[in-house]
Scaffold this motif. Structure first.
Motif, short mmCIF file in Angstrom:
data_model
loop_
_atom_site.label_atom_id
_atom_site.label_comp_id
_atom_site.label_asym_id
_atom_site.label_seq_id
_atom_site.Cartn_x
_atom_site.Cartn_y
_atom_site.Cartn_z
N PHE A 89 30.37 22.49 49.83
CA PHE A 89 29.66 21.20 49.68
C PHE A 89 30.54 20.14 50.00
N LYS A 90 31.87 20.38 49.53
CA LYS A 90 32.80 19.40 49.95
C LYS A 90 33.21 19.12 51.56
N SER A 91 33.16 20.16 52.07
CA SER A 91 33.33 20.37 53.68
C SER A 91 32.03 20.00 54.51
N ALA A 92 30.78 19.88 53.75
CA ALA A 92 29.63 19.56 54.49
C ALA A 92 28.62 18.98 53.74
N PRO A 93 28.90 17.90 52.99
CA PRO A 93 28.07 17.30 52.04
C PRO A 93 26.43 16.90 52.59
N ALA A 94 26.31 16.74 53.70
CA ALA A 94 25.30 16.19 54.54
C ALA A 94 24.42 17.16 54.75
N LYS A 95 24.86 18.45 54.92
CA LYS A 95 24.21 19.77 55.17
C LYS A 95 23.46 20.10 53.91
N TYR A 96 23.99 20.06 52.51
CA TYR A 96 23.49 20.43 51.48
C TYR A 96 22.74 19.67 50.45
N ALA A 97 23.11 18.37 50.34
CA ALA A 97 22.64 17.02 49.61
C ALA A 97 21.08 16.96 49.85
N PRO A 98 20.43 17.06 48.77
CA PRO A 98 18.90 16.74 49.01
C PRO A 98 18.75 15.57 49.56
N GLN A 99 17.40 15.51 50.49
CA GLN A 99 16.95 14.47 51.28
C GLN A 99 16.45 13.28 50.40
N PHE A 100 16.28 12.08 50.77
CA PHE A 100 15.87 11.09 50.18
C PHE A 100 16.45 10.78 48.62
N GLY A 101 17.61 11.06 48.57
CA GLY A 101 18.26 11.00 47.45
C GLY A 101 17.90 11.87 46.28
N GLY A 102 17.09 12.89 46.52
CA GLY A 102 16.83 13.81 45.41
C GLY A 102 15.33 13.44 44.96
N PHE A 103 14.64 12.43 45.45
CA PHE A 103 13.31 11.92 44.88
C PHE A 103 12.48 12.78 45.74
N CYS A 104 11.23 12.91 45.11
CA CYS A 104 10.12 13.75 45.87
C CYS A 104 10.00 13.23 47.30
N ALA A 105 9.81 14.25 48.22
CA ALA A 105 9.62 14.06 49.78
C ALA A 105 8.41 13.53 49.99
N MET A 106 7.26 14.23 49.41
CA MET A 106 5.83 13.72 49.22
C MET A 106 5.53 12.17 48.82
N GLY A 107 6.28 12.05 47.77
CA GLY A 107 6.18 10.73 47.18
C GLY A 107 6.54 9.69 48.40
N VAL A 108 7.67 9.88 48.81
CA VAL A 108 8.32 8.98 49.73
C VAL A 108 7.59 8.99 51.04
N ALA A 109 6.92 9.86 51.32
CA ALA A 109 5.84 9.90 52.45
C ALA A 109 4.81 8.90 51.97
N LEU A 110 4.38 8.81 50.94
CA LEU A 110 3.28 8.12 50.37
C LEU A 110 3.84 6.85 49.57
#
Length: 167
Positions: A89-110
């Motif tokens: 994770f340390k070497s590539a945080p953008a690869k592993y961190a959840p999208q949208f800060g860990g909030f619900c992706a469907m919620g963000v879509a709505l």
């Protein structure tokens, strides 16, 4: 998709999210509804409710992290199942961190900021996405690319708003 069908689909999804959120126990929500933070963390600043973000990619399942293997990134303390996962994770945080800060992706879509459930997850285009619950995840999976496109468009305007202000 025709506008009327899209509108009906979005209404059905919004209803599902509202029902799912209403039926979920209050203790399941890790986030503060009055917070303007762009990351979803618990009261101790831990993301993914303590699950190891790397394990979704390597094990293919939600895996509990351990307090002795932590790393802080973008204001979130992540826990890992092993030192090797922490180092990945340390070497590539953008690869592993959840999208949208860990909030619900469907919620963000709505245009909502809903809590992310680490057991309602998907990897798409080599990125980790969470949903508020498994019922919402089913709807999200019907059009992952379309939902992610809408969420990515919405996220810049939502990221620093309170979840409460979006309801």
């Amino acid at each position: 998709m025709k506008p009327n069908k899209l509108r009906a689909t979005l209404l059905a999804v919004a209803t599902t999210i509202a029902l799912g959120a209403a039926m979920a126990p209050v203790t399941s929500f890790a986030y503060d509804e009055n917070s303007t933070s762009a990351v979803n963390v618990d009261a101790k600043g831990v993301g993914l409710k303590g699950h190891d973000p790397v394990a979704y990619f390597t094990v293919g399942a939600p895996t509990a992290g351990k307090a002795e293997y932590t790393y802080k990134h973008d204001g979130v303390t992540y826990q890992f199942a092993s030192a090797a996962n922490r180092d990945a994770f340390k070497s590539a945080p953008a690869k592993y961190a959840p999208q949208f800060g860990g909030f619900c992706a469907m919620g963000v879509a709505l245009e909502k900021k809903l809590d992310g459930d680490p057991t309602a997850w998907t990897i798409a285009n080599d990125k980790l996405y969470l949903n508020v619950n498994k019922d919402v995840q089913k709807k999200y999976l019907e059009d992952v690319n379309g939902n992610n496109k809408k969420a990515e468009s919405n996220w810049p305007q939502l990221r620093h708003k309170t979840p409460k202000s979006l309801s």
